[in-house]
Motif scaffolding. Structure first.
Motif, PDB file in Angstrom:
ATOM      1  N   UNK B  39     -11.493  -2.322  -4.524  1.00 35.28           N
ATOM      2  CA  UNK B  39     -12.265  -1.677  -3.459  1.00 35.28           C
ATOM      3  C   UNK B  39     -11.553  -1.867  -2.121  1.00 35.28           C
ATOM      4  N   UNK B  40     -11.835  -1.021  -1.129  1.00 40.85           N
ATOM      5  CA  UNK B  40     -11.231  -1.241   0.197  1.00 40.85           C
ATOM      6  C   UNK B  40     -11.668  -2.570   0.770  1.00 40.85           C
ATOM      7  N   UNK B  41     -10.783  -3.150   1.559  1.00 40.91           N
ATOM      8  CA  UNK B  41     -11.046  -4.469   2.126  1.00 40.91           C
ATOM      9  C   UNK B  41     -10.832  -4.469   3.618  1.00 40.91           C
ATOM     10  N   UNK B  42     -10.727  -5.642   4.219  1.00 41.00           N
ATOM     11  CA  UNK B  42     -10.566  -5.722   5.674  1.00 41.00           C
ATOM     12  C   UNK B  42      -9.166  -5.306   6.101  1.00 41.00           C
ATOM     13  N   UNK B  43      -9.011  -5.102   7.409  1.00 38.39           N
ATOM     14  CA  UNK B  43      -7.741  -4.643   7.971  1.00 38.39           C
ATOM     15  C   UNK B  43      -6.637  -5.657   7.648  1.00 38.39           C
ATOM     16  N   UNK B  44      -5.456  -5.165   7.144  1.00 35.42           N
ATOM     17  CA  UNK B  44      -4.399  -6.120   6.764  1.00 35.42           C
ATOM     18  C   UNK B  44      -3.643  -6.613   7.983  1.00 35.42           C
ATOM     19  N   UNK B  45      -3.565  -7.923   8.139  1.00 37.84           N
ATOM     20  CA  UNK B  45      -2.910  -8.454   9.338  1.00 37.84           C
ATOM     21  C   UNK B  45      -1.484  -8.909   9.074  1.00 37.84           C
ATOM     22  N   UNK B  46      -1.227  -9.491   7.912  1.00 34.25           N
ATOM     23  CA  UNK B  46       0.124  -9.994   7.616  1.00 34.25           C
ATOM     24  C   UNK B  46       0.869  -8.971   6.768  1.00 34.25           C
ATOM     25  N   UNK B  47       2.204  -9.055   6.757  1.00 34.78           N
ATOM     26  CA  UNK B  47       2.967  -8.118   5.911  1.00 34.78           C
ATOM     27  C   UNK B  47       2.613  -8.218   4.437  1.00 34.78           C
ATOM     28  N   UNK B  48       2.251  -9.432   3.988  1.00 36.48           N
ATOM     29  CA  UNK B  48       1.861  -9.556   2.564  1.00 36.48           C
ATOM     30  C   UNK B  48       0.579  -8.797   2.301  1.00 36.48           C
ATOM     31  N   UNK B  49      -0.354  -8.919   3.254  1.00 34.06           N
ATOM     32  CA  UNK B  49      -1.610  -8.176   3.071  1.00 34.06           C
ATOM     33  C   UNK B  49      -1.356  -6.681   3.057  1.00 34.06           C
ATOM     34  N   UNK B  50      -0.444  -6.233   3.901  1.00 35.30           N
ATOM     35  CA  UNK B  50      -0.110  -4.804   3.941  1.00 35.30           C
ATOM     36  C   UNK B  50       0.480  -4.350   2.617  1.00 35.30           C
ATOM     37  N   UNK B  51       1.389  -5.176   2.054  1.00 36.79           N
ATOM     38  CA  UNK B  51       2.008  -4.812   0.776  1.00 36.79           C
ATOM     39  C   UNK B  51       0.984  -4.762  -0.326  1.00 36.79           C
ATOM     40  N   UNK B  52       0.055  -5.746  -0.302  1.00 36.59           N
ATOM     41  CA  UNK B  52      -0.995  -5.759  -1.333  1.00 36.59           C
ATOM     42  C   UNK B  52      -1.882  -4.531  -1.200  1.00 36.59           C
ATOM     43  N   UNK B  53      -2.203  -4.185   0.035  1.00 30.11           N
ATOM     44  CA  UNK B  53      -3.061  -3.005   0.236  1.00 30.11           C
ATOM     45  C   UNK B  53      -2.349  -1.739  -0.218  1.00 30.11           C
ATOM     46  N   UNK B  54      -1.050  -1.635   0.091  1.00 33.20           N
ATOM     47  CA  UNK B  54      -0.303  -0.451  -0.342  1.00 33.20           C
ATOM     48  C   UNK B  54      -0.308  -0.343  -1.855  1.00 33.20           C
ATOM     49  N   UNK B  55      -0.133  -1.500  -2.505  1.00 33.17           N
ATOM     50  CA  UNK B  55      -0.125  -1.476  -3.976  1.00 33.17           C
ATOM     51  C   UNK B  55      -1.485  -1.072  -4.507  1.00 33.17           C
ATOM     52  N   UNK B  56      -2.511  -1.568  -3.834  1.00 30.10           N
ATOM     53  CA  UNK B  56      -3.874  -1.224  -4.273  1.00 30.10           C
ATOM     54  C   UNK B  56      -4.105   0.275  -4.228  1.00 30.10           C
ATOM     55  N   UNK B  57      -3.601   0.915  -3.194  1.00 33.14           N
ATOM     56  CA  UNK B  57      -3.830   2.351  -3.027  1.00 33.14           C
ATOM     57  C   UNK B  57      -2.760   3.191  -3.674  1.00 33.14           C
ATOM     58  N   UNK B  58      -1.893   2.577  -4.496  1.00 34.46           N
ATOM     59  CA  UNK B  58      -0.806   3.321  -5.168  1.00 34.46           C
ATOM     60  C   UNK B  58       0.112   4.003  -4.174  1.00 34.46           C
ATOM     61  N   UNK B  59       0.445   3.320  -3.087  1.00 34.47           N
ATOM     62  CA  UNK B  59       1.351   3.911  -2.097  1.00 34.47           C
ATOM     63  C   UNK B  59       2.562   3.018  -1.933  1.00 34.47           C
TER      64      UNK B  59
END
Lengths: 122, 195
Positions: B39-59
């Motif tokens: 599910x969508x989560x909070x705004x990604x602050x660190x580069x790792x969070x950004x990478x995880x979010x990108x993977x989550x959204x298949x991007x």
């Protein structure tokens, strides 16, 4: 057919008559005798026939005859040719009369202008 | 006793993270729904969070761009270009041809607006300025011509009936030097030929 419009708006703007305004010359001027036109159909007759205002002209009596003929001969819609022709001919004559009135007004205006020009030149 | 149970149940409901009937009954989520990590989560602050979010959204990480974190509540949802589905290739074999979308593809926030039945961002054949000029030019021209028509009306060269209604009757032979043009017999005054 637009010659009168060109005259009115371009070439002779001061003499060409405006049909929306009242004509200024005496209707009897230039005639020996002239009678006023009379309505033959009465107000009451036209009211009973419920004629619209545009049709309440000097040919209304022919129109009333035509309406009666059509009513009596329905559904034969080809029946009233004679009455229709009478009405059409009356309207045609009316139109021609109106054309002549317009032309009369126009010529009188031109004449007036000529007389004024002569008076000025003299 | 029943009152206490009822209160607990209401509390569980208000905290409820669940979906559907299972939430009402047991206060927890069914396994058939999405798991929490997809599910969508909070705004990604660190580069790792950004990478995880990108993977989550298949991007791809370089394509992933979240909405700005200004309190609007988008969280880490990706900001995709505002293009309608109508702009996508009609000949490619999409998984969902009507939606022009493949399975697993990240969905635009306003996807339901950008479907082909609704808002369309595809380019028009002519530029906006040309369209405006043509439309308003035409309308302006028509208005101008109507105005000119009001100022200089066109009329038949006859006396109008209801103004000079008291036209005097003329005896025809006084006027016989006028040429009565037979053309005018085919033009009737408006209203005299209703049938």
């Amino acid at each position: 057919m637009g010659a009168h419009l060109v005259r009115r708006y371009v070439t002779e703007t001061d003499t060409e008559p405006d049909p929306a305004k009242k004509f200024e010359f005496d209707p009897q001027f230039g005639f020996a005798e002239r009678k006023e036109r009379e309505m033959i159909a009465t107000q009451e007759q036209m009211n009973l026939a419920q004629l619209p205002v545009e049709q309440r002209d000097y040919c209304a009596h022919y129109l009333l005859k035509l309406m009666k003929c059509k009513r009596d001969n329905w559904p034969n819609f080809l029946a009233c040719k004679h009455e229709r022709h009478d009405w059409d001919y009356c309207e045609h004559q009316d139109y021609v009369m109106r054309m002549k009135e317009y032309e009369r007004e126009r010529r009188l205006q031109l004449r007036k202008k000529r007389i004024e020009a002569q008076a000025q030149a003299a | 006793m029943a009152g206490v149970g009822f209160r607990r149940w209401a509390q569980a409901l208000s905290k409820g993270k669940g979906s559907g009937i299972s939430a009402l009954l047991s206060g927890c989520r069914a396994a058939s729904g999405l798991s929490k990590d997809s599910l969508p989560g909070p705004y990604p602050k660190t580069p790792e969070e950004r990478a995880a979010a990108a993977k989550k959204y298949n991007m791809r990480v370089e394509d992933y761009e979240p909405y700005p974190d200004n309190g609007e509540g988008f969280g880490d949802y990706p900001k995709l270009p505002d293009r309608s589905q109508q702009e996508r290739d009609p000949w490619y074999q999409w998984d969902h041809p009507d939606l022009r979308r493949n399975w697993g593809e990240p969905m635009h926030w306003d996807f339901d607006m950008y479907i082909r039945n609704r808002v369309d961002t595809s380019p028009s054949p002519v530029s906006w300025s040309t369209m405006c000029k043509q439309l308003f030019g035409f309308i302006g021209f028509m208005l101008f011509m109507f105005y000119v028509g009001e100022k200089f009306p066109a009329y038949q060269p006859v006396v109008s009936t209801h103004l000079n209604a008291r036209i005097l009757f003329s005896l025809f032979f006084c006027w016989c030097f006028f040429l009565t043009v037979t053309i005018f017999s085919s033009f009737k005054m408006a209203g005299s030929s209703f049938f």
